[in-house]
Design an enzyme around this catalytic site. Structure first.
Site, PDB file in Angstrom:
ATOM      1  N   THR A  71      11.762  11.198   1.744  1.00 45.63           N
ATOM      2  CA  THR A  71      11.573  10.647   3.091  1.00 45.63           C
ATOM      3  C   THR A  71      12.292   9.303   3.251  1.00 45.63           C
ATOM      4  OG1 THR A  71       9.438  11.742   3.173  1.00 45.63           O
ATOM      5  CG2 THR A  71       9.779   9.958   4.748  1.00 45.63           C
ATOM      6  N   ILE A  72      12.021   8.387   2.356  1.00 45.79           N
ATOM      7  CA  ILE A  72      12.620   7.049   2.465  1.00 45.79           C
ATOM      8  C   ILE A  72      14.017   7.038   1.844  1.00 45.79           C
ATOM      9  CG2 ILE A  72      12.365   4.609   1.825  1.00 45.79           C
ATOM     10  CD1 ILE A  72      10.255   5.671   3.898  1.00 45.79           C
ATOM     11  N   GLY A  81       4.941   1.539  -1.822  1.00 48.01           N
ATOM     12  CA  GLY A  81       3.866   2.142  -2.601  1.00 48.01           C
ATOM     13  C   GLY A  81       3.613   1.423  -3.911  1.00 48.01           C
ATOM     14  N   CYS A  88       5.576   0.649   5.447  1.00 48.92           N
ATOM     15  CA  CYS A  88       5.823   0.792   6.886  1.00 48.92           C
ATOM     16  C   CYS A  88       4.845  -0.053   7.709  1.00 48.92           C
ATOM     17  CB  CYS A  88       5.733   2.255   7.279  1.00 48.92           C
ATOM     18  SG  CYS A  88       4.268   3.096   6.613  1.00 48.92           S
ATOM     19  N   ARG A 132      -1.167   7.872  10.442  1.00 51.38           N
ATOM     20  CA  ARG A 132      -0.807   9.297  10.415  1.00 51.38           C
ATOM     21  C   ARG A 132      -1.256   9.846   9.057  1.00 51.38           C
ATOM     22  NH1 ARG A 132       0.972   8.523   6.086  1.00 51.38           N
ATOM     23  NH2 ARG A 132       3.113   8.442   5.308  1.00 51.38           N
ATOM     24  N   GLY A 139      -4.119  -5.904   4.910  1.00 54.71           N
ATOM     25  CA  GLY A 139      -4.141  -7.356   5.127  1.00 54.71           C
ATOM     26  C   GLY A 139      -3.559  -8.109   3.938  1.00 54.71           C
ATOM     27  N   HIS A 143       1.997   5.705  13.118  1.00 53.94           N
ATOM     28  CA  HIS A 143       0.740   4.951  13.011  1.00 53.94           C
ATOM     29  C   HIS A 143       0.538   4.178  14.323  1.00 53.94           C
ATOM     30  CE1 HIS A 143       1.000   5.532   8.648  1.00 53.94           C
ATOM     31  NE2 HIS A 143       2.103   4.836   8.575  1.00 53.94           N
ATOM     32  N   GLN A 176       6.465   5.679  10.535  1.00 52.52           N
ATOM     33  CA  GLN A 176       6.346   5.404   9.101  1.00 52.52           C
ATOM     34  C   GLN A 176       7.571   5.777   8.283  1.00 52.52           C
ATOM     35  OE1 GLN A 176       4.767   7.913  10.661  1.00 52.52           O
ATOM     36  NE2 GLN A 176       5.261   9.755   9.513  1.00 52.52           N
TER      37      GLN A 176
HETATM   38  P1  NAD Z   1       8.807  11.441  -0.945  1.00 53.43           P
HETATM   39  O1  NAD Z   1       7.853  12.259  -1.729  1.00 53.43           O
HETATM   40  O2  NAD Z   1       9.177  11.866   0.423  1.00 53.43           O
HETATM   41  O3  NAD Z   1      10.165  11.286  -1.761  1.00 53.43           O
HETATM   42  C1  NAD Z   1      10.204  11.103  -3.152  1.00 53.43           C
HETATM   43  C2  NAD Z   1      11.389  11.880  -3.680  1.00 53.43           C
HETATM   44  O4  NAD Z   1      11.532  11.607  -5.074  1.00 53.43           O
HETATM   45  C3  NAD Z   1      11.217  13.396  -3.535  1.00 53.43           C
HETATM   46  O5  NAD Z   1      12.419  13.936  -3.037  1.00 53.43           O
HETATM   47  C4  NAD Z   1      10.958  13.863  -4.979  1.00 53.43           C
HETATM   48  O6  NAD Z   1      11.439  15.163  -5.223  1.00 53.43           O
HETATM   49  C5  NAD Z   1      11.747  12.841  -5.763  1.00 53.43           C
HETATM   50  N1  NAD Z   1      11.296  12.661  -7.134  1.00 53.43           N
HETATM   51  C6  NAD Z   1      10.061  12.874  -7.636  1.00 53.43           C
HETATM   52  N2  NAD Z   1      10.034  12.587  -8.948  1.00 53.43           N
HETATM   53  C7  NAD Z   1      11.276  12.142  -9.268  1.00 53.43           C
HETATM   54  C8  NAD Z   1      11.852  11.659 -10.474  1.00 53.43           C
HETATM   55  N3  NAD Z   1      11.166  11.582 -11.615  1.00 53.43           N
HETATM   56  N4  NAD Z   1      13.117  11.227 -10.429  1.00 53.43           N
HETATM   57  C9  NAD Z   1      13.857  11.318  -9.279  1.00 53.43           C
HETATM   58  N5  NAD Z   1      13.360  11.788  -8.124  1.00 53.43           N
HETATM   59  C10 NAD Z   1      12.080  12.188  -8.116  1.00 53.43           C
HETATM   60  O7  NAD Z   1       8.218   9.951  -0.947  1.00 53.43           O
HETATM   61  P2  NAD Z   1       8.462   8.828   0.146  1.00 53.43           P
HETATM   62  O8  NAD Z   1       7.523   9.049   1.266  1.00 53.43           O
HETATM   63  O9  NAD Z   1       9.914   8.703   0.435  1.00 53.43           O
HETATM   64  O10 NAD Z   1       7.919   7.556  -0.623  1.00 53.43           O
HETATM   65  C11 NAD Z   1       8.740   6.797  -1.480  1.00 53.43           C
HETATM   66  C12 NAD Z   1       8.254   5.373  -1.488  1.00 53.43           C
HETATM   67  O11 NAD Z   1       8.377   4.846  -0.171  1.00 53.43           O
HETATM   68  C13 NAD Z   1       6.774   5.189  -1.869  1.00 53.43           C
HETATM   69  O12 NAD Z   1       6.634   3.959  -2.546  1.00 53.43           O
HETATM   70  C14 NAD Z   1       6.085   5.118  -0.541  1.00 53.43           C
HETATM   71  O13 NAD Z   1       4.851   4.447  -0.597  1.00 53.43           O
HETATM   72  C15 NAD Z   1       7.115   4.341   0.246  1.00 53.43           C
HETATM   73  N6  NAD Z   1       7.021   4.495   1.693  1.00 53.43           N
HETATM   74  C16 NAD Z   1       6.781   5.721   2.254  1.00 53.43           C
HETATM   75  C17 NAD Z   1       6.665   5.829   3.624  1.00 53.43           C
HETATM   76  C18 NAD Z   1       6.363   7.133   4.288  1.00 53.43           C
HETATM   77  O14 NAD Z   1       5.765   7.127   5.343  1.00 53.43           O
HETATM   78  N7  NAD Z   1       6.732   8.257   3.744  1.00 53.43           N
HETATM   79  C19 NAD Z   1       6.820   4.706   4.430  1.00 53.43           C
HETATM   80  C20 NAD Z   1       7.142   3.479   3.848  1.00 53.43           C
HETATM   81  C21 NAD Z   1       7.221   3.387   2.475  1.00 53.43           C
END
Ligand code: NAD
Length: 341
Positions: free
Chosen positions: A11-12, A110, A140, A168, A195, A220, A302
């Site tokens: 996602t990110i 995270g 986010c 969400r 917070g 959100h 997000q």
């Molecule tokens: P996600 O699950 O969408 O993406 C993670 C990716 O990493 C997946 O494609 C997965 O296949 C891959 N992956 C898993 N294990 C792996 C490994 N060992 N080596 C390489 N790739 C691997 O997660 P996300 O939502 O993008 O979250 C990533 C970070 O961003 C987290 O810290 C999360 O808290 C933060 N974040 C997420 C959001 C959100 O809403 N999704 C928003 C802001 C911040």
């Protein structure tokens, strides 16, 4: 050119990778992928080099006939900065790998603040990232709150902030997550972590939050009550938000009746993946009671709000560009409007 790699093309990571390809001063060297799924094939179609994680991964990609450019270790030899976006269970464990490879890394929201010792938001503390090996771009919700509170703090002073976050429940593709038909206090024990997370960026802001999870996937919605340092009018507060970078003031009377309408705006604007990089504040919600008690609704998409922050964090760490110039370059590349003067 700053050479950037992405570990965790999800996602990110996927969004930041795309944004890197739009920067004139950056090169996307490649992204890692676990499995040769449709996202891997789309990356190949778009000319994004994929790196497998290990021998098993190499075999999986060979079997599926999806070409890779080498392993994660090969990628580390070619980059200046890695975006570490694998997520909570894996990312922190990779810090030692980056240290060993002598590569800078950006972690995501995270992770704990303590992992990098520096939590980043472009509007609030860009210069503090200069020269650092490890930086954490806050989550986010924290990003949306930081932009909002930065505008209030710098214009009026903030005595205290109190927020209720309706979160969400899952991102759109996370089909296994719920709730489908419930509102979940999350956590039940108060306050929530949001917070304290804001205070990793804005340590002198007195903020307390609580959160619930709601059955939606796309945004959100925060209800914020902020006691300001001086007497203000709603018009002055709206004007301050309109001057803040990456805050979009939306109006119910223009059709923004819900978070769905913000997503619809992004669709009609032609934003990739319906991304909304801006913190969205409803103009009509901005209400001042008792001279300095401010009420408002804030919407946070997000999946995309941290994309511009990651791009700015790269330049901030590398020390190549000033805050104003980096924000201008990132905004222009992603189609984010410049604020009012
Ligand atoms: P996600 O699950 O969408 O993406 C993670 C990716 O990493 C997946 O494609 C997965 O296949 C891959 N992956 C898993 N294990 C792996 C490994 N060992 N080596 C390489 N790739 C691997 O997660 P996300 O939502 O993008 O979250 C990533 C970070 O961003 C987290 O810290 C999360 O808290 C933060 N974040 C997420 C959001 C959100 O809403 N999704 C928003 C802001 C911040």
């Amino acid at each position: 050119m700053i050479r950037v790699g992405v570990n965790g093309y999800g996602t990110i990571g996927g969004r930041v990778a795309d944004a890197v390809t739009k920067q004139k001063d950056m090169e996307l060297v490649g992204v890692t992928k676990f499995t040769p799924d449709y996202r891997a094939r789309l990356a190949v179609d778009r000319g994004i080099p994929i790196y497998h994680l290990d021998a098993d991964g190499k075999a999986k990609f060979e079997k599926a006939k999806v070409p890779t450019s080498g392993s994660l270790q090969d990628l580390l030899k070619k980059v200046d900065v890695m975006i570490e976006a694998t997520g909570e269970e894996i990312a922190s464990g990779n810090k030692a790998m980056y240290e060993k490879a002598g590569v800078r890394a950006i972690f995501e929201g995270g992770e704990e603040h303590e992992l990098t010792g520096f939590s980043f938001n472009s509007n609030c503390n860009y210069d503090g990232a200069k020269g650092r090996k490890f930086v954490r771009v806050v989550s986010c919700n924290t990003t949306g709150l930081c932009r909002t509170l930065h505008a209030l703090k710098t214009n009026f002073g903030v005595k205290k902030a109190r927020g209720v976050l309706a979160r969400r429940a899952a991102d759109p593709q996370e089909v296994g997550k719920g709730p489908i038909d419930a509102v979940v206090p999350d956590p039940v024990t108060l306050p929530s972590h949001h917070g304290p997370d804001v205070m990793t960026v804005l340590p002198d802001v007195n903020i307390t939050t609580m959160a619930i999870k709601i059955p939606t996937t796309h945004m959100h919605l925060h209800s914020l009550i902020v006691t300001l340092g001086k007497k203000v009018t709603a018009e002055e507060v709206v004007a301050a938000f309109q001057r803040e970078q990456r805050v979009m003031v939306v109006e119910g009377k223009s059709g923004f009746k819900s978070t769905s309408h913000i997503i619809d705006w992004a669709r009609w604007k032609g934003r990739p993946r319906n991304d909304v990089y801006e913190a969205c504040i409803w103009k009509e919600s901005v209400t001042v009671v008792d001279d300095n008690e401010l009420y408002l609704f804030l919407g946070v998409q997000q999946e995309s709000i941290v994309t511009p922050e990651n791009i700015d964090a790269i330049r901030a760490m590398m020390g190549t560009t000033s805050q104003a110039e980096s924000v201008r370059m990132t905004n222009s590349s992603l189609g984010i409007a410049e604020p009012a003067k």
